[in-house]
Structure formats: C-alpha cells, structure tokens
Enzyme design. Structure first.
Site: not given
Length: 281
Positions: A149, A248
């Site tokens: 990520e 998130e």
C-alpha cells in the site's frame, strides 16, 4: 454488480473497547466483512469465534509494525531488519490462518531516522523486493495474497517509503509474483496523484484491495471534501471490481449514525440492509 464493503475495525466503532465487540457492531450495521491493522492484541480464537457467530469474513490484516517506540511502521523495505521482518511476517501468517483471513498487507516501513530518502532509496528498494519475494513464496503456501500500500508522505507519514501507485507498480513488476497485489487507498492516492479515474483504470489489473476515506479530513465518504464517491463507486462497478472496499476512515461522530452513505448506496442499488438483494428472502 454491487460493491462489497469491509469495516476497518482499527478506525470504525472506536466507541467500543474490543475487536470482537466492534466486529459484532459492524455485522449488525450490515457489513459482510471486516479488516484490522494489527489485531494480535485480541486472541485469534476470540476474533474467529466472533466472526463465525456474526457470519462475517475477516478480509485483511497487516504485518506487525516492528518497534513502534523506535518509530517503525513496517519492516519490509528497511535495510538490516530482514530477520525481524521474516519473524513478523510469520506471526501475521499464523494469525491470518487462525482467523481465516486470505490477505495480508506487507507494510514497507519508513526511511530510517537520520538518513536521506534519496541516499537510501536504492538499498530500500532492493530490500523491499527481496522481502516481497520471500513473502510471496510463504503466502503462496497458505493460498494467501500479499498487498503493498502506498501511503502519502505529504500529510500522513513524511518518512514512509512507499508513496505512489507508480512506485508500487514498478516494484510489483520487479518482484514478479502473481499473489502480490496493490492495495489502493484512495485517500492516499488523491493526495499524492489525484486523477483517480485514470489511476483506477490504469492500475486496475494490479489491485487486490481498495480503501476509502474523504479528502482531506479522512472522514465518511459523504463528508465535505474533494472526492465524489457516488461517481467513484459507479466507476468501480463499471470496471467489474469484485474485491472489498475497506472503510478506513475516522467517523466524525457515532459510527453507526455516520453510515448513512452506505445505507444510501444499498438503497440506490435496490439492495436491502447488508447489501443483499431484496429478492433474496
């Protein structure tokens, strides 16, 4: 095909003290899946039992951060920490296996304190590639997928090594393992690159997981900000995205009250609570 959403328990339902309680709240809110950064403080058997009771999948967890007191946030690209990385990876795999989680975010880590990013970039890339190949081989034995990520270094983490989708794609190409994918957090991608439509289309074949939050506040998708999430959701549907969209973000208030955007999404797709077809009785 409607999108599937995953509640990130490290961010959502902070009003509840334990991961099992947050998982149960996510299930009651209609989520069919959850994810968590570092769930190891919760015994795996407790989290798995809660997931089985709630009929919720555990979609994603991270490799351990390393020595947080020393400022570490992942180890995969940090020179000299290869042994610690392997130990942390094995712990993550053990936990993921125990809770039935098929995806692990292999955290790259930060540029070491006191070093210049440009001066260590080549060594960090070499370390990252070697560790990712090791990780991919280990994960393949478990039928798991590894994810990398990019995290923005403009606002969130100035020292994080992996910052852009372009950098991640280049590294994944050099690693050359089919069970390593891109975890694309649209919050970070917007801050670093913008041009989300083009980037989603360009990197779509590499994407193994998506995460969302409004920019710049990192709150609910329908909170004031730069991103048009109804358009993004339609784009993902048109691309045929079948993975999870991880939520998130930091709720502005009560988590459940802030899920109006998700209820609206389900309603706009003719779905009932939980994202299931109204025809499926």
């Amino acid at each position: 095909m409607a999108l599937r959403f995953s509640a990130n328990l490290s961010w959502l339902f902070p009003e509840l003290p334990t991961l099992p309680a947050r998982l149960e709240a996510a299930a009651a809110a209609g989520f069919g899946a959850v994810e968590s950064a570092w769930p190891a403080d919760c015994p795996a058997e407790e989290l798995r039992a809660a997931a089985e009771r709630a009929r919720v999948r555990i979609a994603l967890l991270n490799t351990p951060p390393g020595d947080q007191e020393a400022g570490e946030l992942g180890l995969a690209a940090v020179p000299g920490r290869q042994a610690a990385f392997r130990q942390a990876l094995e712990a993550a795999v053990h936990y993921a296996r125990a809770v039935g989680c098929p995806r692990i975010h292999v955290m790259a880590g930060r540029v070491p304190l006191g070093t210049d990013r440009a001066a260590v970039a080549s060594e960090m890339e070499t370390t990252f590639i070697e560790n990712l190949r090791y990780a991919a081989d280990l994960l393949s034995q478990e039928n798991m997928t590894g994810l990398v990520e990019p995290i923005n270094n403009r606002i969130t983490d100035p020292r994080y090594y992996l910052n852009t989708s372009q950098q991640a794609a280049a590294i994944l190409k050099k690693v050359g393992r089919p069970n390593l994918k891109l975890q694309l957090d649209l919050f970070h991608c917007q801050i670093m690159d913008g041009n989300l439509s083009h980037n989603l289309e360009m990197y779509f074949p590499l994407i193994g997981h998506i995460q969302i939050a409004q920019v710049p506040g990192r709150h609910e998708p329908d909170s004031p900000g730069e991103l048009n999430f109804p358009y993004i959701f339609e784009l993902l549907e048109s691309l045929g995205y079948a993975g999870y969209v991880g939520c998130e973000y930091a709720p502005k208030g009560d988590t459940l009250e802030g899920l109006g955007w998700l209820r609206s999404y389900w309603e706009s797709r003719g779905l009932q609570h939980g994202g299931t077809s109204k025809a499926a009785k």
